[in-house]
Scaffold this motif. Structure first.
Motif, PDB file in Angstrom:
ATOM      1  N   VAL A  27       0.971  -1.389   0.151  1.00  0.00           N
ATOM      2  CA  VAL A  27      -0.066  -0.009   0.484  1.00  0.00           C
ATOM      3  C   VAL A  27       0.482   0.968  -0.308  1.00  0.00           C
ATOM      4  CG1 VAL A  27      -1.593   1.376   1.088  1.00  0.00           C
ATOM      5  CG2 VAL A  27      -2.092  -1.230   1.017  1.00  0.00           C
ATOM      6  N   PRO A  28       2.700   1.103   0.663  1.00  0.00           N
ATOM      7  CA  PRO A  28       2.680   2.615   0.931  1.00  0.00           C
ATOM      8  C   PRO A  28       3.028   2.623  -0.483  1.00  0.00           C
ATOM      9  CG  PRO A  28       3.605   1.761   2.868  1.00  0.00           C
ATOM     10  CD  PRO A  28       2.137   0.206   1.614  1.00  0.00           C
ATOM     11  N   ASN A  29       3.860   1.728  -1.349  1.00  0.00           N
ATOM     12  CA  ASN A  29       4.422   1.713  -2.230  1.00  0.00           C
ATOM     13  C   ASN A  29       2.784   2.729  -3.482  1.00  0.00           C
ATOM     14  OD1 ASN A  29       6.543   1.070  -2.064  1.00  0.00           O
ATOM     15  ND2 ASN A  29       6.154  -1.010  -1.832  1.00  0.00           N
ATOM     16  N   ILE A  30       1.968   1.796  -3.346  1.00  0.00           N
ATOM     17  CA  ILE A  30       1.121   2.615  -4.489  1.00  0.00           C
ATOM     18  C   ILE A  30       0.779   3.733  -3.968  1.00  0.00           C
ATOM     19  CG2 ILE A  30      -1.689   2.290  -4.554  1.00  0.00           C
ATOM     20  CD1 ILE A  30      -0.860  -0.881  -4.142  1.00  0.00           C
ATOM     21  N   ARG A  34       1.609   6.849  -7.032  1.00  0.00           N
ATOM     22  CA  ARG A  34       0.586   7.330  -7.504  1.00  0.00           C
ATOM     23  C   ARG A  34       1.420   9.463  -7.323  1.00  0.00           C
ATOM     24  NH1 ARG A  34      -5.132   9.535  -5.010  1.00  0.00           N
ATOM     25  NH2 ARG A  34      -5.759  10.848  -6.558  1.00  0.00           N
ATOM     26  N   LYS A  35       1.565  10.117  -6.491  1.00  0.00           N
ATOM     27  CA  LYS A  35       2.163  11.153  -6.770  1.00  0.00           C
ATOM     28  C   LYS A  35       3.244  11.453  -7.820  1.00  0.00           C
ATOM     29  CE  LYS A  35       1.744  11.933  -1.416  1.00  0.00           C
ATOM     30  NZ  LYS A  35       2.678  11.576   0.069  1.00  0.00           N
ATOM     31  N   MET A  36       3.312  10.342  -7.884  1.00  0.00           N
ATOM     32  CA  MET A  36       5.656  10.398  -8.772  1.00  0.00           C
ATOM     33  C   MET A  36       4.240  10.670 -10.302  1.00  0.00           C
ATOM     34  SD  MET A  36       8.638   7.605  -9.971  1.00  0.00           S
ATOM     35  CE  MET A  36       7.427   6.410 -10.699  1.00  0.00           C
ATOM     36  N   VAL A  37       3.393   9.382 -10.659  1.00  0.00           N
ATOM     37  CA  VAL A  37       2.474   9.688 -11.793  1.00  0.00           C
ATOM     38  C   VAL A  37       2.370  11.401 -11.652  1.00  0.00           C
ATOM     39  CG1 VAL A  37       0.785   8.781 -13.159  1.00  0.00           C
ATOM     40  CG2 VAL A  37       1.895   7.473 -11.942  1.00  0.00           C
ATOM     41  N   GLU A  38       1.442  11.482 -10.668  1.00  0.00           N
ATOM     42  CA  GLU A  38       1.130  12.936 -10.742  1.00  0.00           C
ATOM     43  C   GLU A  38       1.619  13.729 -11.441  1.00  0.00           C
ATOM     44  OE1 GLU A  38      -1.408  13.446  -6.715  1.00  0.00           O
ATOM     45  OE2 GLU A  38      -2.872  12.569  -8.087  1.00  0.00           O
ATOM     46  N   CYS A  80      -3.013  21.539 -13.135  1.00  0.00           N
ATOM     47  CA  CYS A  80      -2.290  19.816 -12.963  1.00  0.00           C
ATOM     48  C   CYS A  80      -3.597  18.791 -12.031  1.00  0.00           C
ATOM     49  CB  CYS A  80      -1.117  19.839 -12.607  1.00  0.00           C
ATOM     50  SG  CYS A  80      -0.149  21.242 -13.213  1.00  0.00           S
ATOM     51  N   PRO A  81      -2.866  17.698 -12.867  1.00  0.00           N
ATOM     52  CA  PRO A  81      -3.563  16.423 -11.601  1.00  0.00           C
ATOM     53  C   PRO A  81      -3.120  16.597 -10.719  1.00  0.00           C
ATOM     54  CG  PRO A  81      -2.747  15.395 -14.405  1.00  0.00           C
ATOM     55  CD  PRO A  81      -1.972  17.246 -13.646  1.00  0.00           C
ATOM     56  N   ASN A  82      -2.645  17.001 -10.131  1.00  0.00           N
ATOM     57  CA  ASN A  82      -2.012  17.087  -8.866  1.00  0.00           C
ATOM     58  C   ASN A  82      -2.682  18.280  -8.160  1.00  0.00           C
ATOM     59  OD1 ASN A  82      -0.441  18.919  -9.187  1.00  0.00           O
ATOM     60  ND2 ASN A  82       1.481  18.046  -8.684  1.00  0.00           N
ATOM     61  N   GLY A  83      -3.187  19.029  -8.488  1.00  0.00           N
ATOM     62  CA  GLY A  83      -4.349  20.753  -8.280  1.00  0.00           C
ATOM     63  C   GLY A  83      -3.735  21.088  -8.267  1.00  0.00           C
ATOM     64  N   LYS A  84      -1.996  21.630  -8.698  1.00  0.00           N
ATOM     65  CA  LYS A  84      -1.527  22.757  -8.458  1.00  0.00           C
ATOM     66  C   LYS A  84      -2.282  23.608 -10.349  1.00  0.00           C
ATOM     67  CE  LYS A  84       2.449  21.339  -6.237  1.00  0.00           C
ATOM     68  NZ  LYS A  84       4.141  21.657  -6.280  1.00  0.00           N
TER      69      LYS A  84
END
Length: 98
Positions: A27-30, A34-38, A80-84
């Motif tokens: 779970v922590p790796n997922i 996700r943060k890296m992909v965003e 952006c996908p991460n909200g910025k």
């Protein structure tokens, strides 16, 4: 003595323990992936918006704002996908995030 099919309580607990350990590792790796992909998605979107700024500049001979790009149909989103929020510099037309 009858031959009973099924699992004992100890076997079931052992399987549950193994599944729990695997979930704790995965779970922590997922979440990190996700943060890296965003982040990579935001970088790609910045390059695309930068290209659209240049296209708008060639057609209209001025540096656009994000609202002008969106109204003219050059882009569909100002974030952006991460909200910025994406910004365009009025001086040189460079694109960055807030």
């Amino acid at each position: 003595m009858k031959n009973e099919n099924g699992f004992t309580l100890l076997e079931m607990l052992l399987v549950m323990f193994i599944i729990s350990v695997l979930l704790l590792l995965i779970v922590p790796n997922i979440v990190n992936q996700r943060k890296m992909v965003e982040g990579k998605g935001c970088d790609a979107l910045l390059r695309a918006v930068s290209a659209q700024v240049q296209a708008y500049k060639l057609e209209h001979d001025k540096i656009p704002t994000m609202e002008e790009l969106e109204t003219a149909g050059y882009i569909t989103s100002k974030t952006c996908p991460n909200g910025k929020i994406i910004q365009i510099s009025a001086n040189d037309g460079s694109v960055n995030v807030q």
